[in-house]
Design a protein around this motif. Structure first.
Motif, PDB file in Angstrom:
ATOM      1  N   ASN A 166      -4.341   1.592 -10.602  1.00  0.00           N
ATOM      2  CA  ASN A 166      -3.758   2.068 -11.857  1.00  0.00           C
ATOM      3  C   ASN A 166      -4.558   1.491 -13.035  1.00  0.00           C
ATOM      4  O   ASN A 166      -5.444   0.654 -12.864  1.00  0.00           O
ATOM      5  N   LEU A 175      -6.766   1.436  -1.935  1.00  0.00           N
ATOM      6  CA  LEU A 175      -6.202   2.507  -2.759  1.00  0.00           C
ATOM      7  C   LEU A 175      -6.895   2.598  -4.114  1.00  0.00           C
ATOM      8  O   LEU A 175      -7.595   1.687  -4.536  1.00  0.00           O
ATOM      9  N   SER A 176      -6.652   3.723  -4.775  1.00  0.00           N
ATOM     10  CA  SER A 176      -7.113   3.839  -6.163  1.00  0.00           C
ATOM     11  C   SER A 176      -6.272   2.896  -7.016  1.00  0.00           C
ATOM     12  O   SER A 176      -5.131   2.567  -6.673  1.00  0.00           O
ATOM     13  N   GLU A 233       8.678   0.485 -10.695  1.00  0.00           N
ATOM     14  CA  GLU A 233       7.916   0.391  -9.439  1.00  0.00           C
ATOM     15  C   GLU A 233       8.029  -0.995  -8.828  1.00  0.00           C
ATOM     16  O   GLU A 233       8.214  -1.149  -7.612  1.00  0.00           O
ATOM     17  N   THR A 251      -1.620  -1.937  -5.837  1.00  0.00           N
ATOM     18  CA  THR A 251      -2.797  -2.665  -5.384  1.00  0.00           C
ATOM     19  C   THR A 251      -2.541  -4.161  -5.420  1.00  0.00           C
ATOM     20  O   THR A 251      -2.156  -4.701  -6.464  1.00  0.00           O
ATOM     21  N   ARG A 253       0.824  -1.210   0.000  1.00  0.00           N
ATOM     22  CA  ARG A 253       0.000   0.000   0.000  1.00  0.00           C
ATOM     23  C   ARG A 253       0.859   1.261   0.000  1.00  0.00           C
ATOM     24  O   ARG A 253       0.556   2.222  -0.711  1.00  0.00           O
ATOM     25  N   GLU A 254       1.917   1.265   0.794  1.00  0.00           N
ATOM     26  CA  GLU A 254       2.800   2.436   0.851  1.00  0.00           C
ATOM     27  C   GLU A 254       3.514   2.669  -0.474  1.00  0.00           C
ATOM     28  O   GLU A 254       3.933   3.799  -0.765  1.00  0.00           O
ATOM     29  N   SER A 255       3.635   1.637  -1.290  1.00  0.00           N
ATOM     30  CA  SER A 255       4.248   1.778  -2.611  1.00  0.00           C
ATOM     31  C   SER A 255       3.261   2.325  -3.641  1.00  0.00           C
ATOM     32  O   SER A 255       3.628   2.572  -4.790  1.00  0.00           O
ATOM     33  N   GLY A 256       2.000   2.484  -3.236  1.00  0.00           N
ATOM     34  CA  GLY A 256       0.979   2.985  -4.143  1.00  0.00           C
ATOM     35  C   GLY A 256       0.459   1.941  -5.110  1.00  0.00           C
ATOM     36  O   GLY A 256      -0.161   2.277  -6.122  1.00  0.00           O
TER      37      GLY A 256
END
Length: 278
Positions: free
Chosen positions: A122, A119-120, A159, A98, A93-96
């Protein structure tokens, strides 16, 4: 004597829309009926693996989810390994990114995979969910005590490399991460499993059933998640369209996935077996 051929799917056996070329299908049917067991070894979940098996037209064993799940020809589960997501969910989650978490829906019922709802998403994650609405569940994974076979996420290659390095730094050798390109887009997928899980580990469950040794196996793949089986099998083949590191490690390189490269492997097996004493 080669008595089993283990085949990856995407980039190896399967074409677009889970198809198999007629020449490849015929070649595999011929050796199967002449005593060489055809086995699937894929990172796919079992539902989409079945699409290819049905097109193959043979009742075969399948190693799915990168080795965490092994299915018999009658579709029963003969081996499964699961683990908790909680130790690394926060890092994802901290990496953005899912997280997806795969489960044995064919055995248990319900969704094939669960998607973290926090999270939202990509674009690739959104597309994957839209394409699998009937087989996915959206849920806050931090509130789940369930265990899953494999986890993963879509992102850019950079990423996912950063995430892989972070997981290794935080958890040592507890988990194995493999990053592979998504063949229908510019995105990449990072698969997260227990460290000992790989396709060769799954195949060994099937070798035991047939009382076979590594020298009796020919394994064929195209990506780094095929490295374990291609290097451990007595005969390892990489597709011409495969990752350079896999081609370097393989015993030989066959033709391209789009040009019936598997037929080259079948011919190799035939010639090898003809030279063995009867």
């Amino acid at each position: 004597m080669i008595k089993m051929i283990a085949l990856d799917l995407d980039g190896t056996l399967a074409l677009e829309n889970h198809a198999i070329s007629p020449s490849t299908q015929k070649a595999l049917a011929d050796i199967h009926h002449n005593g060489v067991e055809v086995v699937i070894a894929t990172g796919r979940r079992y539902r989409t693996t079945r699409y290819v098996i049905d097109n193959l037209g043979l009742n075969v064993f399948a190693v799915c989810n990168g080795g965490a799940l092994v299915k018999a020809p009658d579709q029963s589960t003969i081996h499964i390994e699961t683990f908790s997501l909680q130790p690394f969910l926060k890092s994802i989650r901290e990496s953005g990114l899912t997280l997806f978490a795969q489960r044995d829906a064919h055995q248990l019922g319900g969704a094939d995979f669960v998607v973290d709802s926090v999270l939202s998403w990509n674009d690739m994650t959104q597309r994957h969910i839209e394409n699998n609405r009937d087989w996915c569940e959206i849920s806050n994974l931090s509130k789940s005590d369930a265990e899953f076979m494999v986890a993963g996420c879509f992102g850019t290659e950079q990423e996912l490399k950063l995430l892989s390095n972070q997981l290794k730094k935080q958890h040592g050798e507890a988990y194995n991460t493999i990053i592979v390109p998504h063949l229908e887009s510019d995105w990449f997928y990072c698969e997260i499993s227990l460290n000992h899980i790989n396709k060769w580990q799954g195949l060994q469950k099937i070798l035991t059933i047939f009382n076979l040794e590594p020298e009796n196996i020919c394994a064929v793949g195209d990506q780094l998640n095929d490295m374990s089986m291609v290097t451990a099998a007595g005969h390892g083949a990489a597709m011409a369209n495969g990752h350079p590191d896999l081609k370097e490690a393989a015993d030989f390189v066959c033709g391209h996935n789009q040009s019936d490269g598997i037929v080259d492997v079948v011919e190799y097996i035939r010639k090898h077996n003809e030279q063995q004493p009867r």
